[in-house]
Design a protein around this motif. Structure first.
Motif, PDB file in Angstrom:
ATOM      1  N   VAL A  37      32.285  36.027  48.522  1.00 50.67           N
ATOM      2  CA  VAL A  37      32.311  36.776  47.252  1.00 50.67           C
ATOM      3  C   VAL A  37      33.578  36.402  46.475  1.00 50.67           C
ATOM      4  CG1 VAL A  37      32.424  39.051  46.179  1.00 50.67           C
ATOM      5  CG2 VAL A  37      30.969  38.698  48.189  1.00 50.67           C
ATOM      6  N   ALA A  38      34.706  36.426  47.171  1.00 54.56           N
ATOM      7  CA  ALA A  38      35.978  36.111  46.499  1.00 54.56           C
ATOM      8  C   ALA A  38      35.955  34.677  45.967  1.00 54.56           C
ATOM      9  CB  ALA A  38      37.143  36.326  47.457  1.00 54.56           C
ATOM     10  N   TYR A  41      34.277  34.428  42.715  1.00 55.07           N
ATOM     11  CA  TYR A  41      35.124  34.931  41.614  1.00 55.07           C
ATOM     12  C   TYR A  41      36.269  33.979  41.313  1.00 55.07           C
ATOM     13  CZ  TYR A  41      32.449  39.051  40.887  1.00 55.07           C
ATOM     14  OH  TYR A  41      31.413  39.877  40.548  1.00 55.07           O
ATOM     15  N   TYR A  48      36.617  34.732  33.398  1.00 57.92           N
ATOM     16  CA  TYR A  48      36.132  36.085  33.711  1.00 57.92           C
ATOM     17  C   TYR A  48      36.353  37.075  32.556  1.00 57.92           C
ATOM     18  CZ  TYR A  48      35.452  40.484  36.212  1.00 57.92           C
ATOM     19  OH  TYR A  48      35.013  41.729  36.589  1.00 57.92           O
ATOM     20  N   PHE A  55      35.935  41.545  27.798  1.00 59.70           N
ATOM     21  CA  PHE A  55      36.748  42.758  27.727  1.00 59.70           C
ATOM     22  C   PHE A  55      37.348  42.912  26.331  1.00 59.70           C
ATOM     23  CE2 PHE A  55      37.566  42.385  32.513  1.00 59.70           C
ATOM     24  CZ  PHE A  55      36.622  43.359  32.809  1.00 59.70           C
ATOM     25  N   ALA A  84      39.893  45.807  44.687  1.00 63.81           N
ATOM     26  CA  ALA A  84      39.040  44.749  44.123  1.00 63.81           C
ATOM     27  C   ALA A  84      39.303  44.659  42.625  1.00 63.81           C
ATOM     28  CB  ALA A  84      37.561  44.996  44.435  1.00 63.81           C
ATOM     29  N   ALA A  85      40.569  44.561  42.309  1.00 60.54           N
ATOM     30  CA  ALA A  85      41.040  44.649  40.916  1.00 60.54           C
ATOM     31  C   ALA A  85      40.678  43.428  40.091  1.00 60.54           C
ATOM     32  CB  ALA A  85      42.555  44.813  40.911  1.00 60.54           C
ATOM     33  N   GLY A  86      40.372  42.316  40.741  1.00 60.47           N
ATOM     34  CA  GLY A  86      40.071  41.096  39.997  1.00 60.47           C
ATOM     35  C   GLY A  86      41.261  40.666  39.170  1.00 60.47           C
ATOM     36  N   ARG A  89      42.100  44.578  35.382  1.00 64.25           N
ATOM     37  CA  ARG A  89      41.597  45.285  34.209  1.00 64.25           C
ATOM     38  C   ARG A  89      42.180  46.690  34.048  1.00 64.25           C
ATOM     39  NH1 ARG A  89      35.267  46.784  34.476  1.00 64.25           N
ATOM     40  NH2 ARG A  89      35.115  47.766  32.439  1.00 64.25           N
ATOM     41  N   ALA A 110      40.534  37.511  45.931  1.00 64.87           N
ATOM     42  CA  ALA A 110      40.417  36.274  45.153  1.00 64.87           C
ATOM     43  C   ALA A 110      41.760  35.928  44.504  1.00 64.87           C
ATOM     44  CB  ALA A 110      39.331  36.422  44.091  1.00 64.87           C
ATOM     45  N   ALA A 134      44.465  41.018  49.610  1.00 63.95           N
ATOM     46  CA  ALA A 134      44.125  41.751  50.841  1.00 63.95           C
ATOM     47  C   ALA A 134      42.677  42.214  50.743  1.00 63.95           C
ATOM     48  CB  ALA A 134      45.050  42.958  51.028  1.00 63.95           C
ATOM     49  N   PRO A 135      42.043  42.448  51.910  1.00 68.62           N
ATOM     50  CA  PRO A 135      40.680  42.998  51.883  1.00 68.62           C
ATOM     51  C   PRO A 135      40.729  44.495  51.605  1.00 68.62           C
ATOM     52  CG  PRO A 135      41.391  42.640  54.142  1.00 68.62           C
ATOM     53  CD  PRO A 135      42.520  42.165  53.276  1.00 68.62           C
ATOM     54  N   VAL A 136      39.736  44.990  50.884  1.00 70.52           N
ATOM     55  CA  VAL A 136      39.793  46.393  50.472  1.00 70.52           C
ATOM     56  C   VAL A 136      39.516  47.377  51.612  1.00 70.52           C
ATOM     57  CG1 VAL A 136      39.323  46.045  48.033  1.00 70.52           C
ATOM     58  CG2 VAL A 136      37.411  46.227  49.639  1.00 70.52           C
ATOM     59  N   GLU A 153      33.301  48.119  39.787  1.00 77.21           N
ATOM     60  CA  GLU A 153      32.354  47.010  39.798  1.00 77.21           C
ATOM     61  C   GLU A 153      32.529  46.122  41.030  1.00 77.21           C
ATOM     62  OE1 GLU A 153      32.010  45.089  35.993  1.00 77.21           O
ATOM     63  OE2 GLU A 153      32.370  46.936  34.897  1.00 77.21           O
ATOM     64  N   ALA A 154      32.709  46.727  42.175  1.00 73.18           N
ATOM     65  CA  ALA A 154      32.942  45.932  43.382  1.00 73.18           C
ATOM     66  C   ALA A 154      32.263  46.486  44.642  1.00 73.18           C
ATOM     67  CB  ALA A 154      34.451  45.823  43.644  1.00 73.18           C
ATOM     68  N   PHE A 157      29.405  44.778  46.504  1.00 74.20           N
ATOM     69  CA  PHE A 157      29.561  43.486  47.169  1.00 74.20           C
ATOM     70  C   PHE A 157      30.121  43.604  48.580  1.00 74.20           C
ATOM     71  CE2 PHE A 157      30.313  42.457  42.574  1.00 74.20           C
ATOM     72  CZ  PHE A 157      29.068  41.894  42.371  1.00 74.20           C
TER      73      PHE A 157
HETATM   74  C1  LIG Z   1      33.030  42.152  39.529  1.00 69.96           C
HETATM   75  S1  LIG Z   1      34.666  41.832  40.081  1.00 69.96           S
HETATM   76  C2  LIG Z   1      35.433  43.356  39.541  1.00 69.96           C
HETATM   77  C3  LIG Z   1      36.879  43.167  39.200  1.00 69.96           C
HETATM   78  C4  LIG Z   1      37.511  44.357  38.476  1.00 69.96           C
HETATM   79  N1  LIG Z   1      37.475  45.541  39.295  1.00 69.96           N
HETATM   80  C5  LIG Z   1      36.819  44.587  37.143  1.00 69.96           C
HETATM   81  O1  LIG Z   1      36.197  45.651  36.967  1.00 69.96           O
HETATM   82  O2  LIG Z   1      36.924  43.697  36.297  1.00 69.96           O
HETATM   83  C6  LIG Z   1      34.577  42.078  41.846  1.00 69.96           C
HETATM   84  C7  LIG Z   1      35.893  41.762  42.555  1.00 69.96           C
HETATM   85  O3  LIG Z   1      35.807  42.265  43.882  1.00 69.96           O
HETATM   86  C8  LIG Z   1      36.553  41.389  44.715  1.00 69.96           C
HETATM   87  N2  LIG Z   1      36.159  41.658  46.101  1.00 69.96           N
HETATM   88  C9  LIG Z   1      34.897  41.667  46.584  1.00 69.96           C
HETATM   89  N3  LIG Z   1      34.914  42.012  47.886  1.00 69.96           N
HETATM   90  C10 LIG Z   1      36.206  42.212  48.234  1.00 69.96           C
HETATM   91  C11 LIG Z   1      36.865  42.606  49.437  1.00 69.96           C
HETATM   92  N4  LIG Z   1      36.174  42.857  50.554  1.00 69.96           N
HETATM   93  N5  LIG Z   1      38.205  42.734  49.433  1.00 69.96           N
HETATM   94  C12 LIG Z   1      38.928  42.493  48.302  1.00 69.96           C
HETATM   95  N6  LIG Z   1      38.350  42.120  47.117  1.00 69.96           N
HETATM   96  C13 LIG Z   1      37.008  41.985  47.084  1.00 69.96           C
HETATM   97  C14 LIG Z   1      36.202  40.012  44.179  1.00 69.96           C
HETATM   98  O4  LIG Z   1      37.115  39.024  44.588  1.00 69.96           O
HETATM   99  C15 LIG Z   1      36.205  40.274  42.677  1.00 69.96           C
HETATM  100  O5  LIG Z   1      37.464  40.000  42.107  1.00 69.96           O
END
Ligand SMILES: C[S@@+](CC[C@H](N)C(=O)[O-])C[C@H]1O[C@@H](n2cnc3c(N)ncnc32)[C@H](O)[C@@H]1O
Length: 241
Positions: A37-38, A41, A48, A55, A84-86, A89, A110, A134-136, A153-154, A157
């Protein structure tokens, strides 16, 4: 090879292509693990914000920055964690709000998403915003370290949304604010095994140590849930014991 053989090869190639499109584009690698997933992204990180999400600062203030800053108005210099801040935002929206005098830590797997967000942040806000890969579901933070935890939005996944939410609640202080999205709409159902109906999502939140749960329609593909971490039953629930 016989003409029939070529037809079989062609059909197999089309099937594999469609499967790859479903998994990597529509599901964004959700069934292949957080690293994949990462990686999807990271691949699109530079596009993005502007090309994929479009945005808009005014919209982001209206739907995210201002409501969250207002929810934290009574807290002196609130500490916010964005899971999962991407590209950060939430941080970007919050530091624009006059009502917000706190700090934000962005966590994501990512690296290029984080780097893109850090590069785009105005210099005056740099000291108030942290970036961490780090992983969430395994956060390197102490219990109750944050006044608000956000995850937008995460959750659709991750392999186990409840585990992520329990980890979020571990690092959220009692009476802190939880703000998360729930993916809805036709595309949400394509992420097989990850989709939660509105009823299932409400039931999931109901199992957690939360008060004042409020779920509202937010964007075409997402609902937004606000909740307050309960003061007393938090430890038990947050640790999932
Ligand atoms: C759709 S983007 C959302 C980003 C941001 N929250 C936004 O609203 O724009 C999903 C994000 O979740 C992250 N992600 C997915 N699974 C993850 C995990 N297990 N640990 C950390 N990040 C994760 C991805 O790398 C990606 O940046």
């Amino acid at each position: 090879m016989t003409p029939e053989g070529w037809v079989v090869v062609l059909l197999a190639a089309i099937g594999v292509g469609q499967l790859a499109y479903w998994e990597l584009v529509l599901c964004e690698g959700a069934h292949l693990g957080p690293r994949v997933v990462a990686a999807t992204y990271d691949w699109v990180a530079r596009r993005y914000d502007a090309d994929i999400k479009h945005f808009d600062p005014v919209v982001e203030s209206t739907i995210l920055g201002l409501p969250l800053a207002t929810a934290l108005i009574e807290v002196d210099a609130p500490r916010v964690l964005d899971l999962a801040a991407g590209t950060g935002r939430t941080a970007r929206a919050l530091v624009r709000e006059l009502a917000f005098d706190g700090s934000v830590v962005n966590v994501d797997l990512a690296t290029r998403m984080l780097r893109t967000g850090r590069d785009a942040l105005p210099a005056h806000a740099a000291e108030r915003v942290g970036w961490l890969r780090a992983p969430v579901d395994q956060l390197p933070f102490a219990d109750a370290a944050f006044d608000a935890v956000v995850c937008l939005e995460a959750l659709e996944f991750v392999p186990d949304a409840e585990r992520v939410l329990r980890e979020a609640l571990r690092v959220l202080r009692p009476c802190g604010v939880l703000l998360i999205t729930h993916r809805v709409g036709p595309y949400a159902r394509l992420i097989l095994g990850h989709y939660l109906s509105r009823t299932d999502f409400a039931a999931l939140l109901g199992r957690l140590p939360l008060n004042d749960i409020r779920i509202e329609r937010w964007q075409v593909e997402y609902d937004l849930a606000w909740a307050i971490r309960s003061a007393e039953s938090g430890e038990r629930g947050a640790r999932g014991v």
